[in-house]
Design a protein around this motif. Structure first.
Motif, PDB file in Angstrom:
ATOM      1  N   ALA A   1       3.789   3.740 -20.539  1.00  0.00           N
ATOM      2  CA  ALA A   1       2.678   3.191 -19.763  1.00  0.00           C
ATOM      3  C   ALA A   1       2.865   1.693 -19.535  1.00  0.00           C
ATOM      4  CB  ALA A   1       1.356   3.448 -20.477  1.00  0.00           C
ATOM      5  N   SER A   2       2.150   1.180 -18.554  1.00  0.00           N
ATOM      6  CA  SER A   2       2.174  -0.259 -18.316  1.00  0.00           C
ATOM      7  C   SER A   2       0.963  -0.900 -18.995  1.00  0.00           C
ATOM      8  CB  SER A   2       2.147  -0.569 -16.814  1.00  0.00           C
ATOM      9  OG  SER A   2       0.973  -0.070 -16.208  1.00  0.00           O
TER      10      SER A   2
ATOM     11  N   VAL B   1      -4.653 -11.569  -4.786  1.00  0.00           N
ATOM     12  CA  VAL B   1      -4.784 -10.402  -5.649  1.00  0.00           C
ATOM     13  C   VAL B   1      -4.342  -9.151  -4.889  1.00  0.00           C
ATOM     14  CG1 VAL B   1      -6.647 -11.471  -6.948  1.00  0.00           C
ATOM     15  CG2 VAL B   1      -7.202  -9.953  -5.034  1.00  0.00           C
ATOM     16  N   ASP B   2      -4.146  -8.074  -5.630  1.00  0.00           N
ATOM     17  CA  ASP B   2      -3.668  -6.827  -5.040  1.00  0.00           C
ATOM     18  C   ASP B   2      -4.770  -5.790  -4.857  1.00  0.00           C
ATOM     19  OD1 ASP B   2      -0.824  -7.601  -5.169  1.00  0.00           O
ATOM     20  OD2 ASP B   2      -1.139  -7.494  -7.328  1.00  0.00           O
ATOM     21  N   ALA B   3      -5.820  -5.896  -5.652  1.00  0.00           N
ATOM     22  CA  ALA B   3      -6.868  -4.880  -5.646  1.00  0.00           C
ATOM     23  C   ALA B   3      -8.163  -5.492  -6.130  1.00  0.00           C
ATOM     24  CB  ALA B   3      -6.473  -3.693  -6.544  1.00  0.00           C
TER      25      ALA B   3
ATOM     26  N   LEU C   1      -4.639   9.069 -18.508  1.00  0.00           N
ATOM     27  CA  LEU C   1      -4.987   7.975 -17.609  1.00  0.00           C
ATOM     28  C   LEU C   1      -3.790   7.050 -17.422  1.00  0.00           C
ATOM     29  CD1 LEU C   1      -8.559   7.235 -19.002  1.00  0.00           C
ATOM     30  CD2 LEU C   1      -7.913   8.741 -17.113  1.00  0.00           C
ATOM     31  N   ASP C   2      -3.878   6.179 -16.425  1.00  0.00           N
ATOM     32  CA  ASP C   2      -2.733   5.335 -16.075  1.00  0.00           C
ATOM     33  C   ASP C   2      -2.715   4.030 -16.858  1.00  0.00           C
ATOM     34  OD1 ASP C   2      -1.612   6.935 -13.734  1.00  0.00           O
ATOM     35  OD2 ASP C   2      -3.716   6.714 -13.174  1.00  0.00           O
ATOM     36  N   GLN C   3      -3.900   3.510 -17.185  1.00  0.00           N
ATOM     37  CA  GLN C   3      -3.983   2.254 -17.911  1.00  0.00           C
ATOM     38  C   GLN C   3      -5.207   2.260 -18.822  1.00  0.00           C
ATOM     39  OE1 GLN C   3      -3.976  -0.797 -14.774  1.00  0.00           O
ATOM     40  NE2 GLN C   3      -1.824  -1.188 -15.197  1.00  0.00           N
TER      41      GLN C   3
ATOM     42  N   LEU D   1       0.815  -1.199   0.000  1.00  0.00           N
ATOM     43  CA  LEU D   1       0.000   0.000   0.000  1.00  0.00           C
ATOM     44  C   LEU D   1       0.857   1.261   0.000  1.00  0.00           C
ATOM     45  CD1 LEU D   1      -2.964  -0.854   2.390  1.00  0.00           C
ATOM     46  CD2 LEU D   1      -2.981  -0.744  -0.084  1.00  0.00           C
ATOM     47  N   ASN D   2       2.164   1.110   0.210  1.00  0.00           N
ATOM     48  CA  ASN D   2       3.074   2.246   0.163  1.00  0.00           C
ATOM     49  C   ASN D   2       3.669   2.475  -1.228  1.00  0.00           C
ATOM     50  OD1 ASN D   2       2.817   2.777   2.970  1.00  0.00           O
ATOM     51  ND2 ASN D   2       4.236   1.091   3.400  1.00  0.00           N
ATOM     52  N   ASP D   3       3.341   1.610  -2.170  1.00  0.00           N
ATOM     53  CA  ASP D   3       3.884   1.706  -3.521  1.00  0.00           C
ATOM     54  C   ASP D   3       3.089   2.746  -4.311  1.00  0.00           C
ATOM     55  OD1 ASP D   3       4.865   1.436  -6.054  1.00  0.00           O
ATOM     56  OD2 ASP D   3       4.410  -0.695  -6.252  1.00  0.00           O
ATOM     57  N   PRO D   4       3.707   3.872  -4.721  1.00  0.00           N
ATOM     58  CA  PRO D   4       2.933   4.916  -5.402  1.00  0.00           C
ATOM     59  C   PRO D   4       2.462   4.522  -6.799  1.00  0.00           C
ATOM     60  CG  PRO D   4       5.260   5.474  -5.388  1.00  0.00           C
ATOM     61  CD  PRO D   4       5.103   4.267  -4.512  1.00  0.00           C
ATOM     62  N   LYS D   5       3.084   3.531  -7.417  1.00  0.00           N
ATOM     63  CA  LYS D   5       2.669   3.084  -8.753  1.00  0.00           C
ATOM     64  C   LYS D   5       2.214   1.626  -8.694  1.00  0.00           C
ATOM     65  CE  LYS D   5       3.925   6.978 -10.786  1.00  0.00           C
ATOM     66  NZ  LYS D   5       2.947   7.910 -11.389  1.00  0.00           N
ATOM     67  N   TRP D   6       1.401   1.318  -7.713  1.00  0.00           N
ATOM     68  CA  TRP D   6       1.037  -0.063  -7.413  1.00  0.00           C
ATOM     69  C   TRP D   6       0.358  -0.770  -8.584  1.00  0.00           C
ATOM     70  CZ3 TRP D   6      -4.196  -0.888  -7.851  1.00  0.00           C
ATOM     71  CH2 TRP D   6      -5.008   0.237  -7.781  1.00  0.00           C
ATOM     72  N   TRP D   7      -0.333  -0.014  -9.426  1.00  0.00           N
ATOM     73  CA  TRP D   7      -1.102  -0.633 -10.518  1.00  0.00           C
ATOM     74  C   TRP D   7      -0.220  -1.180 -11.635  1.00  0.00           C
ATOM     75  CZ3 TRP D   7      -1.046   4.577  -9.361  1.00  0.00           C
ATOM     76  CH2 TRP D   7      -0.355   5.391 -10.261  1.00  0.00           C
TER      77      TRP D   7
END
Length: 529
Positions: free
Chosen positions: A330-331, A48-50, A296-298, A3-9
């Motif tokens: 982008a990822s 899972v993460d989210a 957007l991020d993804q 949860l501390n990862d700023p780019k977790w996605w």
């Protein structure tokens, strides 16, 4: 993922919760927010993460929540705002992120804005929030253009005073006019409302559809052909790039200005807030425009979902996807099933072979750089259910008579030998009936079986964590004799799409989609290091 990862996605695994069909806490046959909260430990243990939750806002439910009447409240069918807050805080306590669904292309016809528009009449500021137009032909009796609804039939409905309004989906979902400044202002407020309540991100429904060509001109079609019914079809969705459909209703350049504004709003709340676009675009290049650094991020990569069972086709999608997102930094995302498509074990042929292929495609997907989205119930090996006509509820079924999406939305089975299989209290029946044969596929039936699909998912997700964030983004892609080989850092993925077993390359096997004894069987994938 922390949860501390700023780019977790960027390397996360996101579990899609179709709220109506996940867990019913009160016995009314419909899943709800407290039901999800009660099952969050299961999602944590799955690995899972989210989680992404489909719309739970106030809605008449004509399209099961994608017709929103109030974007800043919870429909009583699903709980309360306090329930939503409790879900988010509980998820965070368990190390899970929460993504909520946002529906900006259209509102419900019961939204206060649309009711005001109908009451105010032609030419009013209230109607200017939507796309009302005069009809064509004698007396304006024909729709303003030839566009078709994604759900079948015309994309226009006439009001009692003679004007027509645009709805690219159901007639109860009128499209907003995003050129009216009141519309982006309202949605900026909606974003902040949910960010203030602690959500980690948004899934943007119909992200490519907000703007239409201002002229609302006819869609151009070849002589003798009918206009295409809206969203990009499989044959034109990032797999083939030599044939295009004229689409004045989709993917207009002005939409990117909105997402730049949303990017700035998300950044106000910190670098760890994100948004993912549901954008059915015609090429990987147009998909990549949604994920430029200031947007957007993804964006969902539907090419992977739409690809046939073929090593060559899988290889082409991997190569094109990575080539498209690399220039914008982008990822990528990967997905095989969701609430709008046939479940992938069924798409791959059904039965034992369909399930074997589904597990193999999943293992291959999970090894790729970027994030993977999995749909509730796929970890149990659920196939598309056969829903009798009398139990179908998808609005596209009522408009077209085609099977629609109900078969992938049947409530998932948790335990027991008969419906509701632990979905809700004993004796309550789900909103769509569950197949009796699902008793062998419940979570309880699989949790202690090391050969089960649930055990496979848990093992694959655990193994993925050992390299997902460190293996890099470069992938070497090779195809020979319908066998796909992907090399990413220390990991080699081999997927056998052929009809017979092939020799295994050298290396330590640390994950497999099925039994592997010296050779790699057909319809099987393996991870080596």
């Amino acid at each position: 993922m922390s949860l501390n990862d700023p780019k977790w996605w960027q390397d996360s695994v996101v579990y899609q919760v179709y709220i109506r069909s996940f867990a019913d806490s009160d016995g009314d046959g419909v899943g709800d927010l407290p039901g999800i909260t009660s099952r969050l430990p299961y999602l944590r243990d799955l690995g899972v993460d989210a989680l992404w939750i489909t719309p739970f806002y106030t809605s008449p439910q004509y399209d099961h929540g994608y017709d929103v009447a109030d974007y800043t409240d919870v429909d009583p069918l699903f709980g309360t705002l306090a329930d939503a807050d409790h879900l988010v805080s509980t998820a965070h306590d368990l190390g899970l992120r929460v993504i909520v669904d946002l529906v900006p292309n259209h509102t419900s016809s019961e939204h206060a804005w649309f009711r005001a528009a109908l009451a105010a009449g032609p030419g009013s500021p209230e109607r200017a929030r939507y796309l009302f137009r005069q009809g064509r032909g004698p007396g304006g009796a024909e729709p303003p253009n030839n566009w078709k609804s994604v759900f079948g039939g015309p994309a226009w409905t006439r009001t009692d005073d003679g004007e027509w309004y645009l709805h690219l989906f159901d007639s109860t979902q009128p499209d907003l006019d995003w050129r009216n400044p009141e519309v982006p202002e309202m949605f900026a407020g909606v974003l902040r409302f949910w960010l203030d309540r602690g959500v980690d991100g948004f899934r943007i429904d119909v992200a490519h559809g907000l703007f239409k060509e201002a002229s609302l001109r006819d869609q151009m079609v070849a002589a003798g052909e009918e206009p295409k019914s809206g969203e990009v079809s499989a044959e034109h969705s990032m797999v083939q790039r030599d044939a295009f459909v004229d689409e004045p209703m989709w993917d207009q350049p002005e939409v990117h200005d909105i997402y730049r504004q949303w990017h700035d709003i998300l950044d106000e709340y910190g670098p760890d807030r994100m948004a993912v676009a549901e954008a059915w675009t015609q090429t990987t290049e147009s998909m990549a425009r949604f994920v430029r650094p200031d947007e957007l991020d993804q964006a969902f990569n539907f090419a992977w979902l739409l690809t046939d069972w073929s090593a060559d086709d899988f290889a082409a999608v991997v190569t094109r996807t990575l080539d498209a997102v690399r220039p914008v930094g982008a990822s990528p995302t990967w997905v095989l099933s969701n609430h709008d498509v046939v479940r992938h074990p069924t798409r791959y042929g059904g039965g034992e072979r369909g399930l074997a292929r589904a597990r193999a495609a999943t293992l291959t997907m999970l090894a790729l750089p970027g994030s993977s989205y999995i749909y509730q119930g796929e970890e149990l090996g659920l196939e598309q259910a056969d829903v009798p006509p009398e139990h179908r509820q998808d609005p596209s079924w009522f408009r077209t008579g085609e099977d629609g999406r109900d078969g992938c939305r049947v409530p998932i089975p948790w335990s027991g030998d008969e419906p509701p299989f632990g979905f809700g209290p004993a004796g309550s029946q789900p909103w769509i009936p569950q197949p009796e044969e699902w008793k062998s596929l419940t979570m309880a039936a699989q949790e202690d079986d090391p050969s089960s699909t649930l055990a496979f998912y848990k093992a694959a997700l655990a193994a993925r964590r050992t390299f997902a964030a460190t293996a890099g983004t470069d992938v070497q892609v090779e195809v020979a004799d319908d066998v796909l080989t992907l090399r990413r850092g220390p990991v080699t993925v081999v997927l056998n799409c052929g009809d017979s077993a092939v020799p295994l390359p050298e290396g330590e096997v640390f994950a497999t989609s099925g039994p592997v004894l010296g050779e790699l069987p057909a319809d099987t994938a393996v991870w080596l290091r």
